[in-house]
Enzyme design. Structure first.
Site, mmCIF file in Angstrom:
data_model
loop_
_atom_site.group_PDB
_atom_site.id
_atom_site.type_symbol
_atom_site.label_atom_id
_atom_site.label_comp_id
_atom_site.label_asym_id
_atom_site.label_seq_id
_atom_site.Cartn_x
_atom_site.Cartn_y
_atom_site.Cartn_z
ATOM 1 N N HIS A 1 46.137 35.436 49.420
ATOM 2 C CA HIS A 1 45.758 35.904 48.087
ATOM 3 C C HIS A 1 46.762 36.926 47.572
ATOM 4 O O HIS A 1 47.188 36.859 46.417
ATOM 5 C CB HIS A 1 44.360 36.516 48.135
ATOM 6 C CG HIS A 1 43.883 37.020 46.819
ATOM 7 N ND1 HIS A 1 43.605 36.189 45.757
ATOM 8 C CD2 HIS A 1 43.647 38.291 46.369
ATOM 9 C CE1 HIS A 1 43.210 36.897 44.714
ATOM 10 N NE2 HIS A 1 43.227 38.181 45.061
ATOM 11 N N ASP B 1 45.474 38.268 40.436
ATOM 12 C CA ASP B 1 44.122 38.789 40.601
ATOM 13 C C ASP B 1 43.677 39.439 39.281
ATOM 14 O O ASP B 1 43.889 38.875 38.209
ATOM 15 C CB ASP B 1 44.091 39.764 41.794
ATOM 16 C CG ASP B 1 42.702 40.170 42.239
ATOM 17 O OD1 ASP B 1 42.117 39.445 43.058
ATOM 18 O OD2 ASP B 1 42.193 41.191 41.751
ATOM 19 N N ASP C 1 45.083 30.662 49.289
ATOM 20 C CA ASP C 1 44.075 31.529 48.682
ATOM 21 C C ASP C 1 42.832 30.710 48.357
ATOM 22 O O ASP C 1 42.820 29.941 47.395
ATOM 23 C CB ASP C 1 44.613 32.175 47.405
ATOM 24 C CG ASP C 1 43.606 33.127 46.771
ATOM 25 O OD1 ASP C 1 42.620 33.476 47.447
ATOM 26 O OD2 ASP C 1 43.811 33.516 45.618
#
Length: 300
Positions: A280, A123, A250
């Protein structure tokens, strides 16, 4: 710049989180010094494994990965980005920019003089982490990238990301623990969700959480496009081992590993893998698999 600091009692007795806190104060251009919290486990004389979290998590995300990595003989560091976890939190959303985050984490990295680093990033940990690799390529020995990337404008946000941005800006109370649970395949327990909520006593502490979705440089109108393009010029010459370990569940980053493997020479011949049965926040779903990848187990 007004800076908030989450009271220590908010972090007492968190589920599966027995780690001692470590702090480093860094200079902050245009404002007071800022305190960064980080985990630091394992042999301090060993090459470091650096675990970078993203939005809206903190180093709690790595609680099931730190002990086994340390047991393998690594020094394991997991910092909290400014605005997250036990790190300081500027109170104004305008205080949060991509470039400030790169500068803040650069100051932390160089103050600790980390070298021969294996980076694991996911991320926003990847957006910031890849910028660090580009800024200090000599300090990094290896990269493992998961569910992340480094946009350079020129595009349109995919629908799942547009929906995420809209939600993040419109929801009256930002439900951090609930969101992270929704971003996993297994779902989190009530205690785990409470631990992700712990850094934020109220909405005043969530300026960074609110602002981060707006900072991803997807279109040419975003800030930091030029800086990310410059970083890619370095990454396009990065020949040290670079492994991708994206999850199979994801919708936001699906397929993003191809951008990395097509452009970064260090990805050639590496044991890229897909982390199955993971969302995710794949660190919550498959920590043991990720530990094996980070440790260099090609059979992972």
């Amino acid at each position: 710049m007004e800076v908030l600091r989450t009271p220590d009692q908010r972090f007492a007795g968190l589920a599966d989180f027995p780690f001692a806190p470590h702090y480093l104060e860094i200079a902050n251009a245009g404002g007071p010094p800022l305190r960064i919290h980080y985990l630091d486990e394992g042999d301090k004389d060993s090459a470091p494994v650096l675990l970078l979290h993203g939005e809206p998590s903190w180093s709690y995300l790595y609680r099931h990965m730190v002990p086994p990595l340390a047991a393998y003989g690594h020094r394991v560091l997991a910092p909290d980005l400014i605005g997250f976890g036990r790190s300081d939190k500027p109170a104004a959303r305008a205080d949060y920019t991509f470039e400030r985050h790169v500068d803040w984490m650069s100051a932390w990295l160089t103050a600790l003089d980390l070298k021969d680093i294996t980076l694991f990033c996911q991320d926003w940990g990847g957006l910031i982490g890849l910028r660090l690799v580009a800024r200090f390529p000599e300090r990094f020995a290896r990269v493992v990238a998961a569910n992340t990337g480094l946009p350079i404008g020129g595009g349109k946000a995919p629908l799942p990301f547009k929906l995420w941005v809209a939600f993040s800006q419109l929801v009256p109370r930002f439900p951090v623990g609930w969101l992270i649970s929704k971003g996993t395949a297994r779902g989190l327990t009530a205690a785990e969700k409470a631990a992700y909520d712990a850094p934020f006593p109220d909405e005043r502490y969530k300026a960074g959480v609110r602002q981060f979705p707006l900072l991803v440089p997807i279109t040419d109108a975003h800030a930091s496009v030029a800086e990310c393009k410059a970083a890619w010029q370095v990454l396009a010459q990065f020949e040290k081992p670079f492994v991708t370990a994206f999850s199979d569940g994801d919708p936001i980053t699906r397929g993003g590993e191809r951008i990395l493997t097509e452009r970064i020479p260090g990805t050639k011949g590496q044991p890229h893998t897909t982390i199955k049965n993971a969302g995710h926040f794949l660190q919550e779903d498959q920590p043991a698999r990720l530990v094996a990848v980070i440790n260099g187990d090609d059979a992972a």
